[in-house]
Write an enzyme that holds these catalytic residues in place. Sequence first.
Site, PDB file in Angstrom:
ATOM      1  N   PRO A  15       7.797 -32.538  -3.525  1.00  0.00           N
ATOM      2  CA  PRO A  15       8.634 -31.859  -4.501  1.00  0.00           C
ATOM      3  C   PRO A  15       8.096 -31.885  -5.922  1.00  0.00           C
ATOM      4  O   PRO A  15       7.538 -32.895  -6.368  1.00  0.00           O
ATOM      5  CB  PRO A  15       9.969 -32.615  -4.427  1.00  0.00           C
ATOM      6  CG  PRO A  15       9.678 -33.869  -3.704  1.00  0.00           C
ATOM      7  CD  PRO A  15       8.497 -33.616  -2.825  1.00  0.00           C
ATOM      8  N   ASN A  16       8.265 -30.780  -6.578  1.00  0.00           N
ATOM      9  CA  ASN A  16       7.918 -30.573  -7.995  1.00  0.00           C
ATOM     10  C   ASN A  16       6.415 -30.432  -8.260  1.00  0.00           C
ATOM     11  O   ASN A  16       6.014 -30.177  -9.384  1.00  0.00           O
ATOM     12  CB  ASN A  16       8.513 -31.681  -8.887  1.00  0.00           C
ATOM     13  CG  ASN A  16      10.021 -31.744  -8.767  1.00  0.00           C
ATOM     14  OD1 ASN A  16      10.676 -30.731  -8.956  1.00  0.00           O
ATOM     15  ND2 ASN A  16      10.564 -32.900  -8.416  1.00  0.00           N
ATOM     16  N   ARG A  23       4.183 -29.321 -15.844  1.00  0.00           N
ATOM     17  CA  ARG A  23       5.053 -30.487 -15.711  1.00  0.00           C
ATOM     18  C   ARG A  23       4.406 -31.728 -16.322  1.00  0.00           C
ATOM     19  O   ARG A  23       3.325 -32.136 -15.886  1.00  0.00           O
ATOM     20  CB  ARG A  23       5.271 -30.722 -14.221  1.00  0.00           C
ATOM     21  CG  ARG A  23       6.017 -31.983 -13.874  1.00  0.00           C
ATOM     22  CD  ARG A  23       5.909 -32.288 -12.387  1.00  0.00           C
ATOM     23  NE  ARG A  23       6.701 -33.451 -12.061  1.00  0.00           N
ATOM     24  CZ  ARG A  23       6.549 -34.192 -10.973  1.00  0.00           C
ATOM     25  NH1 ARG A  23       5.629 -33.857 -10.081  1.00  0.00           N
ATOM     26  NH2 ARG A  23       7.299 -35.243 -10.761  1.00  0.00           N
ATOM     27  N   TYR A  28       0.443 -35.778 -15.452  1.00  0.00           N
ATOM     28  CA  TYR A  28      -0.071 -35.087 -14.261  1.00  0.00           C
ATOM     29  C   TYR A  28      -1.219 -34.116 -14.525  1.00  0.00           C
ATOM     30  O   TYR A  28      -1.751 -33.530 -13.579  1.00  0.00           O
ATOM     31  CB  TYR A  28       1.079 -34.351 -13.559  1.00  0.00           C
ATOM     32  CG  TYR A  28       2.184 -35.291 -13.104  1.00  0.00           C
ATOM     33  CD1 TYR A  28       1.916 -36.295 -12.173  1.00  0.00           C
ATOM     34  CD2 TYR A  28       3.472 -35.189 -13.609  1.00  0.00           C
ATOM     35  CE1 TYR A  28       2.913 -37.167 -11.758  1.00  0.00           C
ATOM     36  CE2 TYR A  28       4.480 -36.057 -13.200  1.00  0.00           C
ATOM     37  CZ  TYR A  28       4.185 -37.047 -12.278  1.00  0.00           C
ATOM     38  OH  TYR A  28       5.168 -37.909 -11.871  1.00  0.00           O
ATOM     39  N   ASN A  80       0.457 -35.829  -0.821  1.00  0.00           N
ATOM     40  CA  ASN A  80       1.088 -36.388  -2.012  1.00  0.00           C
ATOM     41  C   ASN A  80       2.583 -36.238  -1.771  1.00  0.00           C
ATOM     42  O   ASN A  80       3.138 -35.151  -1.953  1.00  0.00           O
ATOM     43  CB  ASN A  80       0.664 -35.649  -3.281  1.00  0.00           C
ATOM     44  CG  ASN A  80       1.267 -36.296  -4.525  1.00  0.00           C
ATOM     45  OD1 ASN A  80       2.197 -37.077  -4.429  1.00  0.00           O
ATOM     46  ND2 ASN A  80       0.719 -35.959  -5.681  1.00  0.00           N
ATOM     47  N   ALA A  83       8.162 -37.355  -4.942  1.00  0.00           N
ATOM     48  CA  ALA A  83       9.394 -38.162  -4.947  1.00  0.00           C
ATOM     49  C   ALA A  83       9.813 -38.625  -3.548  1.00  0.00           C
ATOM     50  O   ALA A  83      10.545 -39.611  -3.412  1.00  0.00           O
ATOM     51  CB  ALA A  83      10.524 -37.380  -5.610  1.00  0.00           C
ATOM     52  N   GLU A 104      -2.731 -41.059   1.477  1.00  0.00           N
ATOM     53  CA  GLU A 104      -1.670 -40.840   0.472  1.00  0.00           C
ATOM     54  C   GLU A 104      -2.341 -40.652  -0.884  1.00  0.00           C
ATOM     55  O   GLU A 104      -3.141 -41.493  -1.298  1.00  0.00           O
ATOM     56  CB  GLU A 104      -0.757 -42.069   0.460  1.00  0.00           C
ATOM     57  CG  GLU A 104       0.340 -42.024  -0.576  1.00  0.00           C
ATOM     58  CD  GLU A 104       1.170 -43.328  -0.581  1.00  0.00           C
ATOM     59  OE1 GLU A 104       0.870 -44.264   0.212  1.00  0.00           O
ATOM     60  OE2 GLU A 104       2.105 -43.399  -1.399  1.00  0.00           O
ATOM     61  N   HIS A 106      -1.777 -39.835  -5.039  1.00  0.00           N
ATOM     62  CA  HIS A 106      -0.911 -39.661  -6.218  1.00  0.00           C
ATOM     63  C   HIS A 106      -1.800 -39.389  -7.412  1.00  0.00           C
ATOM     64  O   HIS A 106      -2.801 -40.094  -7.620  1.00  0.00           O
ATOM     65  CB  HIS A 106      -0.068 -40.910  -6.488  1.00  0.00           C
ATOM     66  CG  HIS A 106       0.906 -41.222  -5.404  1.00  0.00           C
ATOM     67  ND1 HIS A 106       2.100 -40.559  -5.262  1.00  0.00           N
ATOM     68  CD2 HIS A 106       0.837 -42.108  -4.375  1.00  0.00           C
ATOM     69  CE1 HIS A 106       2.735 -41.032  -4.206  1.00  0.00           C
ATOM     70  NE2 HIS A 106       1.986 -41.972  -3.643  1.00  0.00           N
ATOM     71  N   ARG A 113       3.644 -47.451 -13.800  1.00  0.00           N
ATOM     72  CA  ARG A 113       4.770 -46.688 -14.352  1.00  0.00           C
ATOM     73  C   ARG A 113       6.075 -47.475 -14.169  1.00  0.00           C
ATOM     74  O   ARG A 113       6.058 -48.693 -14.146  1.00  0.00           O
ATOM     75  CB  ARG A 113       4.802 -45.307 -13.686  1.00  0.00           C
ATOM     76  CG  ARG A 113       3.511 -44.511 -13.935  1.00  0.00           C
ATOM     77  CD  ARG A 113       3.533 -43.141 -13.296  1.00  0.00           C
ATOM     78  NE  ARG A 113       4.601 -42.317 -13.844  1.00  0.00           N
ATOM     79  CZ  ARG A 113       4.964 -41.142 -13.340  1.00  0.00           C
ATOM     80  NH1 ARG A 113       4.340 -40.654 -12.277  1.00  0.00           N
ATOM     81  NH2 ARG A 113       5.947 -40.453 -13.891  1.00  0.00           N
TER      82      ARG A 113
HETATM   83  C1  DQA Z   1       3.384 -38.504  -7.975  1.00  0.00           C
HETATM   84  C2  DQA Z   1       4.036 -39.791  -8.482  1.00  0.00           C
HETATM   85  C3  DQA Z   1       5.497 -39.875  -8.102  1.00  0.00           C
HETATM   86  O1  DQA Z   1       6.083 -41.060  -8.645  1.00  0.00           O
HETATM   87  C4  DQA Z   1       6.283 -38.692  -8.621  1.00  0.00           C
HETATM   88  O2  DQA Z   1       7.591 -38.717  -8.118  1.00  0.00           O
HETATM   89  C5  DQA Z   1       5.621 -37.388  -8.361  1.00  0.00           C
HETATM   90  C6  DQA Z   1       4.155 -37.278  -8.439  1.00  0.00           C
HETATM   91  C7  DQA Z   1       1.930 -38.382  -8.476  1.00  0.00           C
HETATM   92  O3  DQA Z   1       1.214 -37.550  -7.942  1.00  0.00           O
HETATM   93  O4  DQA Z   1       1.509 -39.091  -9.394  1.00  0.00           O
HETATM   94  O5  DQA Z   1       6.275 -36.376  -8.200  1.00  0.00           O
HETATM   95  O6  DQA Z   1       3.363 -38.529  -6.557  1.00  0.00           O
END
Ligand code: DQA
Length: 152
Positions: A15-16, A23, A28, A80, A83, A104, A106, A113
């Site tokens: 998501p997002n 964003r 990011y 990735n 959330a 995985e 990120h 964080r």
């Molecule tokens: C994320 C890190 C997560 O904490 C966050 O919710 C994201 C992006 C990252 O790529 O750094 O949406 O996965």
Amino acid sequence: MKKAIFRSVLVLHGPNLNLLGSRERAIYGREPLEIINRRLAATARAAGVQLASFQTNHEGVMIDRVQQAKVDRVGFILINPAAFTYSSIGLRDALTAVEIPFIEVHLSNIHAREPWRAHSHFTAVAVGSVLGLGSLGYDLALEYAIKRLKAR
Ligand code: DQA
């Protein structure tokens, strides 16, 4: 010939991540998701590996896509979970159910964080994880996936 079917990578974005580029750029980066996906596709193509990318904001849709990956005989997944990292036992269970190895990824270092970002439901069942290296993390993960697929 049979081997070639398994030389396929699926890149999943939670998501997002469709908002990458606009964003929270300080966290990011400025690269849109489409640019990252295109770069990964080009790398895979050059290596003779199939690659598909998929983004969704919906947990069930992501779980369905993981289940489909088994049907499609995907050999390796980069994900990735965004959330979903903190909330989705269903997605973790889908990944273990299909028995497709995954990394995985990120973009940010989730350990540097808010404390609640540090625990991922996925790390323990992943082949490995790449954190905090921005979009380069996807490239490094793909390099590993390609090597592993070709070693089969
Ligand atoms: C994320 C890190 C997560 O904490 C966050 O919710 C994201 C992006 C990252 O790529 O750094 O949406 O996965």
